[in-house]
Design a protein around this motif. Structure first.
Motif, PDB file in Angstrom:
ATOM      1  N   ASP A  60      10.575   9.973  13.107  1.00  0.00           N
ATOM      2  CA  ASP A  60      10.824   8.640  13.775  1.00  0.00           C
ATOM      3  C   ASP A  60      11.021   7.976  12.517  1.00  0.00           C
ATOM      4  OD1 ASP A  60      12.221   7.854  15.953  1.00  0.00           O
ATOM      5  OD2 ASP A  60      10.815   6.491  15.846  1.00  0.00           O
TER       6      ASP A  60
ATOM      7  N   VAL B  97      14.417   4.567  11.045  1.00  0.00           N
ATOM      8  CA  VAL B  97      15.542   3.847  11.257  1.00  0.00           C
ATOM      9  C   VAL B  97      16.363   4.418   9.939  1.00  0.00           C
ATOM     10  CG1 VAL B  97      17.180   2.351  11.410  1.00  0.00           C
ATOM     11  CG2 VAL B  97      15.744   2.282  13.413  1.00  0.00           C
TER      12      VAL B  97
ATOM     13  N   ALA C 134      18.914   2.840   7.384  1.00  0.00           N
ATOM     14  CA  ALA C 134      19.981   1.792   6.737  1.00  0.00           C
ATOM     15  C   ALA C 134      21.122   1.884   5.652  1.00  0.00           C
ATOM     16  CB  ALA C 134      19.388   0.205   6.813  1.00  0.00           C
TER      17      ALA C 134
ATOM     18  N   LEU D 203      25.921  -3.602   6.671  1.00  0.00           N
ATOM     19  CA  LEU D 203      24.836  -2.391   7.405  1.00  0.00           C
ATOM     20  C   LEU D 203      24.849  -1.766   8.179  1.00  0.00           C
ATOM     21  CD1 LEU D 203      21.379  -4.740   6.875  1.00  0.00           C
ATOM     22  CD2 LEU D 203      22.515  -2.634   5.353  1.00  0.00           C
TER      23      LEU D 203
ATOM     24  N   ASN E 211      23.635   1.754  10.416  1.00  0.00           N
ATOM     25  CA  ASN E 211      22.859   2.375  10.907  1.00  0.00           C
ATOM     26  C   ASN E 211      22.290   3.399  11.124  1.00  0.00           C
ATOM     27  OD1 ASN E 211      20.955  -0.904  12.387  1.00  0.00           O
ATOM     28  ND2 ASN E 211      20.223   0.712  10.064  1.00  0.00           N
TER      29      ASN E 211
ATOM     30  N   TRP F  41      20.005   7.428  12.469  1.00  0.00           N
ATOM     31  CA  TRP F  41      18.311   7.232  12.621  1.00  0.00           C
ATOM     32  C   TRP F  41      17.575   8.810  11.405  1.00  0.00           C
ATOM     33  CZ3 TRP F  41      16.511   4.507  15.754  1.00  0.00           C
ATOM     34  CH2 TRP F  41      16.942   4.041  17.086  1.00  0.00           C
TER      35      TRP F  41
ATOM     36  N   THR G 187      18.341   3.122   2.601  1.00  0.00           N
ATOM     37  CA  THR G 187      17.453   3.431   2.506  1.00  0.00           C
ATOM     38  C   THR G 187      16.405   3.745   3.522  1.00  0.00           C
ATOM     39  OG1 THR G 187      17.081   0.915   3.815  1.00  0.00           O
ATOM     40  CG2 THR G 187      17.109   0.152   1.799  1.00  0.00           C
TER      41      THR G 187
ATOM     42  N   GLY H 121      12.488   5.115   5.426  1.00  0.00           N
ATOM     43  CA  GLY H 121      11.488   4.548   5.024  1.00  0.00           C
ATOM     44  C   GLY H 121      10.244   5.233   6.731  1.00  0.00           C
ATOM     45  N   SER H 122       8.897   5.576   6.100  1.00  0.00           N
ATOM     46  CA  SER H 122       8.473   5.675   7.858  1.00  0.00           C
ATOM     47  C   SER H 122       6.487   5.176   7.166  1.00  0.00           C
ATOM     48  CB  SER H 122       8.161   7.239   7.617  1.00  0.00           C
ATOM     49  OG  SER H 122       7.530   7.489   8.636  1.00  0.00           O
ATOM     50  N   SER H 123       6.590   4.838   8.125  1.00  0.00           N
ATOM     51  CA  SER H 123       5.030   4.187   8.349  1.00  0.00           C
ATOM     52  C   SER H 123       3.722   5.550   8.119  1.00  0.00           C
ATOM     53  CB  SER H 123       4.398   3.162   8.815  1.00  0.00           C
ATOM     54  OG  SER H 123       4.675   3.834  10.607  1.00  0.00           O
ATOM     55  N   LYS H 124       4.588   6.880   8.656  1.00  0.00           N
ATOM     56  CA  LYS H 124       4.009   8.098   8.710  1.00  0.00           C
ATOM     57  C   LYS H 124       3.311   8.863   8.083  1.00  0.00           C
ATOM     58  CE  LYS H 124       3.246   6.999  13.393  1.00  0.00           C
ATOM     59  NZ  LYS H 124       4.300   5.791  13.455  1.00  0.00           N
TER      60      LYS H 124
ATOM     61  N   ASP I 219       7.139   0.448  16.495  1.00  0.00           N
ATOM     62  CA  ASP I 219       6.820   0.793  14.743  1.00  0.00           C
ATOM     63  C   ASP I 219       8.484   1.278  14.102  1.00  0.00           C
ATOM     64  OD1 ASP I 219       5.561   2.385  11.837  1.00  0.00           O
ATOM     65  OD2 ASP I 219       6.380   3.818  12.540  1.00  0.00           O
TER      66      ASP I 219
ATOM     67  N   VAL J  68      11.334  -0.228  10.558  1.00  0.00           N
ATOM     68  CA  VAL J  68      11.449  -0.338   8.907  1.00  0.00           C
ATOM     69  C   VAL J  68      12.492  -1.589   9.687  1.00  0.00           C
ATOM     70  CG1 VAL J  68      12.058   0.060   6.758  1.00  0.00           C
ATOM     71  CG2 VAL J  68      10.958   2.026   7.789  1.00  0.00           C
TER      72      VAL J  68
ATOM     73  N   ALA K 254      15.602  -3.805   7.220  1.00  0.00           N
ATOM     74  CA  ALA K 254      16.657  -3.897   5.940  1.00  0.00           C
ATOM     75  C   ALA K 254      17.131  -5.605   5.848  1.00  0.00           C
ATOM     76  CB  ALA K 254      17.445  -2.790   6.280  1.00  0.00           C
TER      77      ALA K 254
ATOM     78  N   LEU L  64      19.192  -4.348  -0.977  1.00  0.00           N
ATOM     79  CA  LEU L  64      18.582  -3.947  -0.388  1.00  0.00           C
ATOM     80  C   LEU L  64      17.146  -3.764  -0.600  1.00  0.00           C
ATOM     81  CD1 LEU L  64      19.941  -0.899   2.069  1.00  0.00           C
ATOM     82  CD2 LEU L  64      20.038  -2.910   2.076  1.00  0.00           C
TER      83      LEU L  64
ATOM     84  N   ASN M 206      13.123  -3.853   1.893  1.00  0.00           N
ATOM     85  CA  ASN M 206      12.888  -3.766   3.132  1.00  0.00           C
ATOM     86  C   ASN M 206      11.591  -4.250   4.046  1.00  0.00           C
ATOM     87  OD1 ASN M 206      13.541  -0.323   2.665  1.00  0.00           O
ATOM     88  ND2 ASN M 206      14.598  -1.245   4.096  1.00  0.00           N
TER      89      ASN M 206
ATOM     90  N   TRP N 231       8.603  -4.244   7.757  1.00  0.00           N
ATOM     91  CA  TRP N 231       7.869  -3.009   8.338  1.00  0.00           C
ATOM     92  C   TRP N 231       8.392  -4.467   9.844  1.00  0.00           C
ATOM     93  CZ3 TRP N 231       7.459   1.663   7.312  1.00  0.00           C
ATOM     94  CH2 TRP N 231       6.506   2.084   6.161  1.00  0.00           C
TER      95      TRP N 231
ATOM     96  N   LEU O 242      22.225 -10.001   5.560  1.00  0.00           N
ATOM     97  CA  LEU O 242      21.973  -8.626   6.738  1.00  0.00           C
ATOM     98  C   LEU O 242      20.717  -8.050   7.355  1.00  0.00           C
ATOM     99  CD1 LEU O 242      25.504  -7.422   5.866  1.00  0.00           C
ATOM    100  CD2 LEU O 242      25.381  -9.660   7.608  1.00  0.00           C
TER     101      LEU O 242
ATOM    102  N   THR P 132      18.751  -5.136   9.936  1.00  0.00           N
ATOM    103  CA  THR P 132      19.232  -4.727  10.488  1.00  0.00           C
ATOM    104  C   THR P 132      17.493  -4.487  11.368  1.00  0.00           C
ATOM    105  OG1 THR P 132      19.021  -2.732   8.903  1.00  0.00           O
ATOM    106  CG2 THR P 132      20.888  -3.295  10.514  1.00  0.00           C
TER     107      THR P 132
ATOM    108  N   SER Q 184      13.729   3.945  17.831  1.00  0.00           N
ATOM    109  CA  SER Q 184      13.903   4.451  18.814  1.00  0.00           C
ATOM    110  C   SER Q 184      13.196   4.735  20.472  1.00  0.00           C
ATOM    111  CB  SER Q 184      13.849   6.530  18.241  1.00  0.00           C
ATOM    112  OG  SER Q 184      12.257   5.930  17.927  1.00  0.00           O
TER     113      SER Q 184
ATOM    114  N   LEU R 252      22.272  -6.010  14.617  1.00  0.00           N
ATOM    115  CA  LEU R 252      22.492  -7.187  13.206  1.00  0.00           C
ATOM    116  C   LEU R 252      22.750  -7.915  13.202  1.00  0.00           C
ATOM    117  CD1 LEU R 252      23.582  -6.297  10.180  1.00  0.00           C
ATOM    118  CD2 LEU R 252      25.782  -6.469  11.903  1.00  0.00           C
TER     119      LEU R 252
END
Lengths: 123, 123
Positions: A13, A15, A17, A28, A30, A32, A67, A69-72, B13, B15, B17, B28, B30, B32, B65, B67, B71, B84
């Protein structure tokens, strides 16, 4: 060329960009992680619902930065990773890539198709 | 001015941008969601570990900018929302905002402080 770790990120899961350049400066949008499909020839196909400004921008400058990314997913320094993708983009509104996207995302008015120049792990 | 829903997103949780404009085009980076602090006067404070290109870019053009999304927070069309943020940024390396950030993120070499011009819900 697409790192396995980036594929792993797109399964989590999160987002995405997408940056383009217009007359007014960067723009910018977004999406998923789960909406991004990697083709066999390693392009990215991203369904476009709106993205009108993005579409306008790439008619004059088709460079895109993306970009994900995931913290997981484990990164360079421990938990969490991210990638910076540089590529060129086109909006596609017909043909097999569009049809495949439309089948999965009925709201898609187009597919943002990205040819990747580089995908760099940033974390 | 900062919508409650945006505050809610930053608690999930995810990301973030951050786009700036340099001589070579957009850049760009990133961070958290959990790293972003909203001050009482509604600026954003973001710890900077690297972000060297971002810092260089804002010395000539301080527009940023940003974002953010999740989810896990309800949006306009159902699950999932995003914002945004348009603002101007400065790198701060001393004073109370820097010290507070450094106390929480010892690796921070600076704070990216963002004054928000607009924060628009995009989904």
């Amino acid at each position: 060329m697409i790192p396995d770790k980036m594929r792993e990120v797109l399964k989590k899961d999160g987002v995405v960009a997408i940056a383009t350049l217009g007359e007014d400066g960067p723009h910018l949008v977004n999406t998923w992680n789960s909406y991004v499909r990697i083709t066999d020839d390693e392009r990215l196909l991203i369904p476009a619902g709106y993205m009108n400004r993005t579409e306008a921008n790439i008619t004059t400058n088709n460079d895109v930065l993306i970009t994900v990314g995931s913290s997981k997913v484990a990164g360079i320094n421990g938990p969490g990773t991210g990638f910076l993708i540089k590529g060129t983009a086109a909006f596609i509104t017909s043909g097999p890539d569009f049809e495949a996207t439309k089948a999965r995302f009925s709201w898609a008015r187009a597919v943002l198709a990205v040819t990747i120049n580089s995908a760099t792990q940033t974390l």
